[in-house]
Scaffold this active site. Structure first.
Site, PDB file in Angstrom:
ATOM      1  N   ARG A   2       0.803  -1.254   0.114  1.00  0.00           N
ATOM      2  CA  ARG A   2       0.094   0.042  -0.023  1.00  0.00           C
ATOM      3  C   ARG A   2       0.808   1.143  -0.172  1.00  0.00           C
ATOM      4  NH1 ARG A   2      -5.482  -0.051   2.930  1.00  0.00           N
ATOM      5  NH2 ARG A   2      -4.386   1.501   3.997  1.00  0.00           N
ATOM      6  N   ARG A  44       1.200  12.713  -9.260  1.00  0.00           N
ATOM      7  CA  ARG A  44       0.651  14.382  -9.132  1.00  0.00           C
ATOM      8  C   ARG A  44       1.896  14.971  -9.467  1.00  0.00           C
ATOM      9  NH1 ARG A  44      -3.448  15.877  -9.361  1.00  0.00           N
ATOM     10  NH2 ARG A  44      -4.338  14.669  -7.741  1.00  0.00           N
ATOM     11  N   HIS A  66       1.953  15.835 -12.812  1.00  0.00           N
ATOM     12  CA  HIS A  66       0.976  16.718 -13.278  1.00  0.00           C
ATOM     13  C   HIS A  66       1.526  18.325 -13.144  1.00  0.00           C
ATOM     14  CE1 HIS A  66      -2.501  14.011 -12.256  1.00  0.00           C
ATOM     15  NE2 HIS A  66      -2.096  13.846 -13.754  1.00  0.00           N
ATOM     16  N   SER A 124       8.808   1.270   8.356  1.00  0.00           N
ATOM     17  CA  SER A 124       9.657   0.597   9.507  1.00  0.00           C
ATOM     18  C   SER A 124      11.151   0.893   9.013  1.00  0.00           C
ATOM     19  CB  SER A 124       9.741  -0.886   9.221  1.00  0.00           C
ATOM     20  OG  SER A 124      10.110  -1.215   8.120  1.00  0.00           O
ATOM     21  N   SER A 159      -2.439   1.650   8.338  1.00  0.00           N
ATOM     22  CA  SER A 159      -3.131   2.524   7.474  1.00  0.00           C
ATOM     23  C   SER A 159      -2.831   3.876   7.717  1.00  0.00           C
ATOM     24  CB  SER A 159      -4.398   2.192   7.674  1.00  0.00           C
ATOM     25  OG  SER A 159      -4.921   1.059   7.275  1.00  0.00           O
ATOM     26  N   GLU A 175       0.371   5.005   5.462  1.00  0.00           N
ATOM     27  CA  GLU A 175      -0.055   5.223   4.129  1.00  0.00           C
ATOM     28  C   GLU A 175      -0.936   6.362   3.735  1.00  0.00           C
ATOM     29  OE1 GLU A 175      -1.590   1.547   4.791  1.00  0.00           O
ATOM     30  OE2 GLU A 175       0.279   0.609   4.936  1.00  0.00           O
ATOM     31  N   ASP A 216       0.885  15.306  -1.099  1.00  0.00           N
ATOM     32  CA  ASP A 216      -0.399  16.320  -1.774  1.00  0.00           C
ATOM     33  C   ASP A 216       0.011  17.661  -1.289  1.00  0.00           C
ATOM     34  OD1 ASP A 216      -1.696  14.740  -3.610  1.00  0.00           O
ATOM     35  OD2 ASP A 216      -3.483  14.318  -1.951  1.00  0.00           O
TER      36      ASP A 216
END
Length: 185
Positions: free
Chosen positions: A46, A57, A60, A88, A149, A152, A160
Site C-alpha cells: 500500500r 501528481r 502533473h 519501518s 493505514s 499510508e 499532496d
C-alpha cells in the site's frame, strides 16, 4: 461502529499525525525534489500505491517522476532523487534499491516512521511520519486503524501537501496543470 464514528477517528488521527511532522524535514525534501533532474519512488504494498499517487501528481506539475520497476524506468544518476517510502525503514526491497541508488550517486530521501532504521545508512534526507508502529517508538501517534493505514494515508497527504507547496511556489494557475494530465481517457 458507525461510519460517522469511524471517519471521525480516521480524520482525527490523520490531523494529529500531519500536525506533528517536522516542517524543516518537509522543506528539505521539497528542495531535494526541486534540485533533482528526476524523482524516483520506491516502496512496497500500500505504500507503493501511495507513492504512485505522489509520482503522478508531481508529473502533473511537470516534474519527471518515475516509479521504480516501471517498464520505461530510465537509469538513475547523481542528478536524481530516490524517495523511499517505508514506515519501518527495514523493508528488504526498498533497502536494496536505496543502496543501489547510492552506488550511482543519487540522493536518497526516506519517508518513514522509524528514525533509527537501517534505511538511515543510505538516506540523505528523512521525513518522519510519527505514526504508530509495531516498535512502539517515542512520539508515535496511536491509531485505531488496522496495520499501517495511518502511515499510508499520511504519506499520500504529505505528497499532496508538497504538490500544493510546489504550485504555490511556482505561481502556476491550477487550470494550467491540466496540460500535463493524461488525455487518452
Amino acid at each position: 461502529m458507525s461510519f460517522a464514528i469511524a471517519q471521525q477517528r480516521i480524520v482525527t488521527e490523520i490531523s494529529e499525525a500531519m500536525s506533528a511532522i517536522d516542517t524543516a524535514q518537509v522543506d528539505a525534501l521539497l528542495e531535494g525534489i526541486l534540485a533533482a533532474d528526476r524523482v524516483f519512488f520506491v516502496g512496497v504494498g500500500r505504500v507503493k500505491l501511495a507513492l504512485e499517487g505522489i509520482a503522478k501528481r508531481l508529473a502533473h506539475l511537470g516534474i519527471d517522476a518515475v516509479v521504480v520497476g516501471q517498464i520505461t524506468e530510465p537509469a538513475i544518476t547523481s542528478s536524481d532523487l530516490l524517495v523511499v517510502g517505508s514506515g519501518s525503514g527495514e523493508s528488504l526491497f526498498p533497502l536494496a534499491i536505496a543502496a543501489k541508488a547510492k552506488q550511482h550517486g543519487a540522493t536518497v530521501a526516506h519517508v518513514g516512521a522509524n528514525p533509527a532504521s537501517a534505511m538511515g545508512q543510505h538516506a540523505d534526507l528523512f521525513v518522519r511520519l510519527p505514526v504508530q508502529t509495531k516498535l512502539g517508538l517515542p512520539g508515535e501517534i496511536p491509531s485505531a486503524q488496522p496495520m499501517t493505514s495511518l502511515f499510508e494515508q499520511c504519506l499520500l497527504l504529505l505528497g499532496d501537501a508538497i504538490a500544493l507547496m510546489l504550485v504555490d511556489r511556482s505561481g502556476t494557475p491550477l487550470h494550467d496543470l491540466w496540460r500535463h494530465h493524461a488525455n487518452l481517457e
